[in-house]
Each structure stands twice: as structure tokens, then as C-alpha cells.
Scaffold this active site. Sequence first.
Site, PDB file in Angstrom:
ATOM      1  N   HIS A   1       0.900  -1.239  -0.188  1.00 21.16           N
ATOM      2  CA  HIS A   1       0.000   0.038   0.062  1.00 21.16           C
ATOM      3  C   HIS A   1       0.901   1.304  -0.121  1.00 21.16           C
ATOM      4  O   HIS A   1       1.892   1.150   0.571  1.00 21.16           O
ATOM      5  CB  HIS A   1      -0.972  -0.134   1.347  1.00 21.16           C
TER       6      HIS A   1
ATOM      7  N   GLU B   1       0.929   3.773   1.655  1.00 17.27           N
ATOM      8  CA  GLU B   1       1.327   4.213   3.144  1.00 17.27           C
ATOM      9  C   GLU B   1       2.656   3.440   3.750  1.00 17.27           C
ATOM     10  O   GLU B   1       3.766   3.987   4.143  1.00 17.27           O
ATOM     11  CB  GLU B   1       0.303   4.237   4.262  1.00 17.27           C
TER      12      GLU B   1
ATOM     13  N   CYS C   1      -5.973   1.759   6.145  1.00 18.50           N
ATOM     14  CA  CYS C   1      -6.569   0.417   6.333  1.00 18.50           C
ATOM     15  C   CYS C   1      -6.276   0.315   7.852  1.00 18.50           C
ATOM     16  O   CYS C   1      -5.271   0.807   8.224  1.00 18.50           O
ATOM     17  CB  CYS C   1      -6.621  -0.569   5.443  1.00 18.50           C
TER      18      CYS C   1
ATOM     19  N   CYS D   1      -2.419  -0.461   7.520  1.00 20.59           N
ATOM     20  CA  CYS D   1      -1.677   0.821   7.259  1.00 20.59           C
ATOM     21  C   CYS D   1      -1.427   1.601   8.722  1.00 20.59           C
ATOM     22  O   CYS D   1      -0.430   2.202   8.909  1.00 20.59           O
ATOM     23  CB  CYS D   1      -2.060   1.446   6.155  1.00 20.59           C
TER      24      CYS D   1
END
Length: 143
Positions: free
Chosen positions: A47, A49, A77, A80
Site C-alpha cells: 500500500h 502508506e 486501512c 497501514c
Amino acid sequence: MKWALQEAGEGFRCGEVPVGAVLARSDGEVFARACNQPIRFNDPTAHAEILALREGARICGNYRMVETILVVTIEPCLMCMGAIMNARVSHLVFGARDPKGGAAGSLYNFAADRRLNHRIRVTSGVLEDECKSLMQNFFRMRR
């Protein structure tokens, strides 16, 4: 947030879910940036992040990045937010909420959970319309 939107746009062009993240020092100097890349890397943890935090830790020479600001186009999420907490990021800024999976206030609120040993200041809704529109356009095109 404009830099994070540029990163998200890059992900969009590559066929990834368009999420972008930038990591900055407290003075605003951006030192790491990334877009979602789980398809490219065949990695469910890739992801934006996580990738920005990995780059930031490499540059800082430390996995703890106190006094940093993480700017993300979409609310992080669970995975993260866990990484953001472990990295000791001081301030999270995000654009659009994620009511189905957001862990910074929508579905869960890790940043304010007093059971955890770190608190993160959260600012939401920054360029929200632009961030939300990019996601909506991506999924509209995919259908």
C-alpha cells in the site's frame, strides 16, 4: 496533499487502486512518497502508506519517525494504521474517508484508542472531493 494526489494519479495510470502517500518532516519537507503497488509487486502489503514508510525509514536510518507527517489521499486501512502507529508518525493527514475499511475514524479509530501506547493527530477532509473523485473514476472505469 497535491503531491499525494500526484502519486495516486501515477498508481491510476498503472492500473493500481489510486492511493498516494507522502511523508514529510515537521517543517513540511517531503522526503518519501509512494503510490499503491500491490499488483506490480504481487504483494498485499504494498500500500502507498507502507511503501512511503519503508522509504522514509531507509532515509532516516530508523524505523521510528517521530515528528513526521504522513499525507494520504484515502483514510488508511487497519494494516497501514498499525504501521503508522509503529513508526511513531506524529500527524496523519488524509483526504477522503473509507467507510468500509478506514481505521482512522470511519470504521475503526486507532489514532484515538487509549489502549495503544502512541497517539496520532489526525486531520481529515483535505482536498476530499479530489481524492474521492479519483477513486470513484477508477472504479467506474473498472466496471
